[in-house]
Design a protein around this motif. Structure first.
Motif, PDB file in Angstrom:
ATOM      1  N   THR A 260      -4.940  -5.298   4.541  1.00  0.00           N
ATOM      2  CA  THR A 260      -4.972  -4.669   5.855  1.00  0.00           C
ATOM      3  C   THR A 260      -3.558  -4.191   6.146  1.00  0.00           C
ATOM      4  OG1 THR A 260      -6.718  -6.162   6.568  1.00  0.00           O
ATOM      5  CG2 THR A 260      -5.519  -4.999   8.299  1.00  0.00           C
ATOM      6  N   PHE A 261      -3.439  -2.954   6.624  1.00  0.00           N
ATOM      7  CA  PHE A 261      -2.146  -2.318   6.825  1.00  0.00           C
ATOM      8  C   PHE A 261      -2.081  -1.691   8.214  1.00  0.00           C
ATOM      9  CE2 PHE A 261      -3.299  -2.367   2.433  1.00  0.00           C
ATOM     10  CZ  PHE A 261      -2.153  -2.758   1.780  1.00  0.00           C
ATOM     11  N   ARG A 262      -0.849  -1.564   8.729  1.00  0.00           N
ATOM     12  CA  ARG A 262      -0.634  -0.889  10.008  1.00  0.00           C
ATOM     13  C   ARG A 262       0.311   0.271   9.765  1.00  0.00           C
ATOM     14  NH1 ARG A 262       3.132  -0.893  14.048  1.00  0.00           N
ATOM     15  NH2 ARG A 262       4.219  -2.720  13.272  1.00  0.00           N
ATOM     16  N   ILE A 263      -0.094   1.445  10.219  1.00  0.00           N
ATOM     17  CA  ILE A 263       0.755   2.630  10.091  1.00  0.00           C
ATOM     18  C   ILE A 263       1.918   2.482  11.055  1.00  0.00           C
ATOM     19  CG2 ILE A 263       0.865   5.132  10.389  1.00  0.00           C
ATOM     20  CD1 ILE A 263      -2.036   5.223   9.444  1.00  0.00           C
ATOM     21  N   ARG A 264       3.111   2.712  10.561  1.00  0.00           N
ATOM     22  CA  ARG A 264       4.321   2.546  11.375  1.00  0.00           C
ATOM     23  C   ARG A 264       4.401   3.602  12.463  1.00  0.00           C
ATOM     24  NH1 ARG A 264       9.469   1.465   7.773  1.00  0.00           N
ATOM     25  NH2 ARG A 264      10.329   1.374   9.860  1.00  0.00           N
ATOM     26  N   SER A 265       4.979   3.216  13.575  1.00  0.00           N
ATOM     27  CA  SER A 265       5.173   4.136  14.696  1.00  0.00           C
ATOM     28  C   SER A 265       5.934   5.364  14.226  1.00  0.00           C
ATOM     29  CB  SER A 265       5.958   3.454  15.809  1.00  0.00           C
ATOM     30  OG  SER A 265       5.241   2.358  16.298  1.00  0.00           O
ATOM     31  N   GLY A 266       5.539   6.516  14.759  1.00  0.00           N
ATOM     32  CA  GLY A 266       6.192   7.758  14.392  1.00  0.00           C
ATOM     33  C   GLY A 266       5.477   8.492  13.279  1.00  0.00           C
ATOM     34  N   SER A 267       4.523   7.817  12.628  1.00  0.00           N
ATOM     35  CA  SER A 267       3.795   8.497  11.555  1.00  0.00           C
ATOM     36  C   SER A 267       2.298   8.258  11.673  1.00  0.00           C
ATOM     37  CB  SER A 267       4.297   8.006  10.191  1.00  0.00           C
ATOM     38  OG  SER A 267       3.997   6.655   9.984  1.00  0.00           O
ATOM     39  N   ASP A 268       1.840   7.980  12.891  1.00  0.00           N
ATOM     40  CA  ASP A 268       0.451   7.582  13.079  1.00  0.00           C
ATOM     41  C   ASP A 268      -0.506   8.713  13.407  1.00  0.00           C
ATOM     42  OD1 ASP A 268       1.912   7.761  15.398  1.00  0.00           O
ATOM     43  OD2 ASP A 268       0.817   6.203  16.437  1.00  0.00           O
ATOM     44  N   LYS A 269      -0.005   9.920  13.683  1.00  0.00           N
ATOM     45  CA  LYS A 269      -0.903  11.019  14.025  1.00  0.00           C
ATOM     46  C   LYS A 269      -0.675  12.185  13.082  1.00  0.00           C
ATOM     47  CE  LYS A 269      -1.498   9.670  18.744  1.00  0.00           C
ATOM     48  NZ  LYS A 269      -0.975   9.700  20.056  1.00  0.00           N
ATOM     49  N   PRO A 270      -1.741  12.824  12.622  1.00  0.00           N
ATOM     50  CA  PRO A 270      -1.612  13.904  11.644  1.00  0.00           C
ATOM     51  C   PRO A 270      -0.701  15.046  12.074  1.00  0.00           C
ATOM     52  CG  PRO A 270      -3.896  13.278  11.887  1.00  0.00           C
ATOM     53  CD  PRO A 270      -3.126  12.532  12.945  1.00  0.00           C
ATOM     54  N   GLY A 271      -0.652  15.366  13.356  1.00  0.00           N
ATOM     55  CA  GLY A 271       0.157  16.486  13.812  1.00  0.00           C
ATOM     56  C   GLY A 271       1.630  16.183  13.952  1.00  0.00           C
TER      57      GLY A 271
ATOM     58  N   PRO B  28       4.356  18.944   3.119  1.00  0.00           N
ATOM     59  CA  PRO B  28       5.406  18.747   2.114  1.00  0.00           C
ATOM     60  C   PRO B  28       6.699  18.241   2.751  1.00  0.00           C
ATOM     61  CG  PRO B  28       4.340  20.874   1.839  1.00  0.00           C
ATOM     62  CD  PRO B  28       3.837  20.300   3.135  1.00  0.00           C
ATOM     63  N   GLY B  29       7.359  17.324   2.062  1.00  0.00           N
ATOM     64  CA  GLY B  29       8.634  16.799   2.535  1.00  0.00           C
ATOM     65  C   GLY B  29       8.522  15.738   3.604  1.00  0.00           C
ATOM     66  N   ARG B  30       7.328  15.313   3.928  1.00  0.00           N
ATOM     67  CA  ARG B  30       7.128  14.294   4.968  1.00  0.00           C
ATOM     68  C   ARG B  30       6.399  13.109   4.368  1.00  0.00           C
ATOM     69  NH1 ARG B  30       4.827  18.297   9.619  1.00  0.00           N
ATOM     70  NH2 ARG B  30       6.457  19.842   9.405  1.00  0.00           N
ATOM     71  N   MET B  31       6.588  11.949   4.957  1.00  0.00           N
ATOM     72  CA  MET B  31       5.953  10.755   4.443  1.00  0.00           C
ATOM     73  C   MET B  31       5.548   9.833   5.584  1.00  0.00           C
ATOM     74  SD  MET B  31       7.527   7.830   1.984  1.00  0.00           S
ATOM     75  CE  MET B  31       7.604   8.951   0.617  1.00  0.00           C
ATOM     76  N   ARG B  32       4.334   9.341   5.520  1.00  0.00           N
ATOM     77  CA  ARG B  32       3.889   8.307   6.449  1.00  0.00           C
ATOM     78  C   ARG B  32       4.158   6.968   5.798  1.00  0.00           C
ATOM     79  NH1 ARG B  32      -0.052  12.343   7.545  1.00  0.00           N
ATOM     80  NH2 ARG B  32       0.164  12.934   9.709  1.00  0.00           N
TER      81      ARG B  32
ATOM     82  N   ARG C 175       5.475  14.832  12.935  1.00  0.00           N
ATOM     83  CA  ARG C 175       6.339  15.054  11.787  1.00  0.00           C
ATOM     84  C   ARG C 175       6.851  13.702  11.313  1.00  0.00           C
ATOM     85  NH1 ARG C 175       9.538  20.215  11.554  1.00  0.00           N
ATOM     86  NH2 ARG C 175       8.047  21.704  12.342  1.00  0.00           N
ATOM     87  N   PRO C 176       6.071  12.978  10.532  1.00  0.00           N
ATOM     88  CA  PRO C 176       6.467  11.628  10.164  1.00  0.00           C
ATOM     89  C   PRO C 176       7.700  11.586   9.270  1.00  0.00           C
ATOM     90  CG  PRO C 176       4.509  12.293   8.994  1.00  0.00           C
ATOM     91  CD  PRO C 176       4.816  13.365   9.972  1.00  0.00           C
ATOM     92  N   TYR C 177       8.680  10.839   9.701  1.00  0.00           N
ATOM     93  CA  TYR C 177       9.888  10.564   8.947  1.00  0.00           C
ATOM     94  C   TYR C 177      10.554  11.809   8.393  1.00  0.00           C
ATOM     95  CZ  TYR C 177       8.588   5.894   9.780  1.00  0.00           C
ATOM     96  OH  TYR C 177       8.254   4.748  10.423  1.00  0.00           O
TER      97      TYR C 177
END
Length: 193
Positions: free
Chosen positions: A136-147, A78-82, A149-151
């Motif tokens: 086709t999409f690329r996940i932005r740096s900083g939000s690429d791993k589940p563990g 909650p409160g986070r976004m990739r 804290r993206p953005y």
């Protein structure tokens, strides 16, 4: 994870927060968002129509782009976004409509840790197919791993020194210095303990 549902409020995410910038201008609302699938809905207004009086292809393509990117960027925290950027997008228009509510579904189909592929469909409120797309999409740096804290706004260095220091090294070159989630100042200027 269970599907998240929302009440119909234009310009909002599933949790009711307001959409930013262009998203808000489009005026859609997030109907649901779960792992590998996102659904957005738009009640057509005169601003969404082209000179011929039917929904503009740019509106359809924008909504497909958003839903397909979201299909691959769900964040269970909650409160986070990739976030993702679009590398390629192909849209095929198959129908028209000029009123009612359209429903856009984006589904992640395949992908790795950073790059993923999605498909999307747009239907009117009668179930007619209006457009299909692949992207086709690329996940932005900083939000690429589940563990990670993206953005999320990082805590003060004083509160969590090692985590904030690592975040600072990773984000300083991309977006400037991380801010304190308590006082919203630059970390080096934060006076909270």
């Amino acid at each position: 994870m269970s599907k998240q549902e929302s009440r119909h409020v234009d310009g909002t995410y599933v949790d009711g927060t307001e959409l930013p910038g262009f998203h808000n201008l489009l005026g859609y609302h997030q109907a649901s968002w779960e792992e590998n699938e996102a659904v957005i809905e738009l009640e057509l207004q005169p601003r969404h129509l082209n000179l011929g009086g039917v929904i503009h292809g740019g509106v359809l393509t924008s909504l497909l782009d958003i839903a397909m990117a979201q299909g691959g960027t769900h964040c269970p925290y909650p409160g986070r976004m990739r976030k993702a950027i679009t590398l390629s997008l192909t849209t095929t228009f198959t129908g028209q409509c000029s009123s009612g509510t359209i429903r856009v579904t984006g589904r992640k189909r395949a992908g790795g840790t950073r790059i993923f592929n999605s498909t999307g469909e747009v239907h009117d409120d009668k179930g007619n197919l209006l457009a299909i797309a692949e992207g086709t999409f690329r996940i932005r740096s900083g939000s690429d791993k589940p563990g990670r804290r993206p953005y999320l706004i990082f805590r003060c260095i004083k509160q969590k020194p090692d985590r904030a220091a690592k975040a600072g090294q990773r984000f300083n070159s991309q977006r400037g210095k991380p801010t304190c989630s308590s006082c919203l100042t630059k970390q080096k200027n934060c006076k909270r303990s």
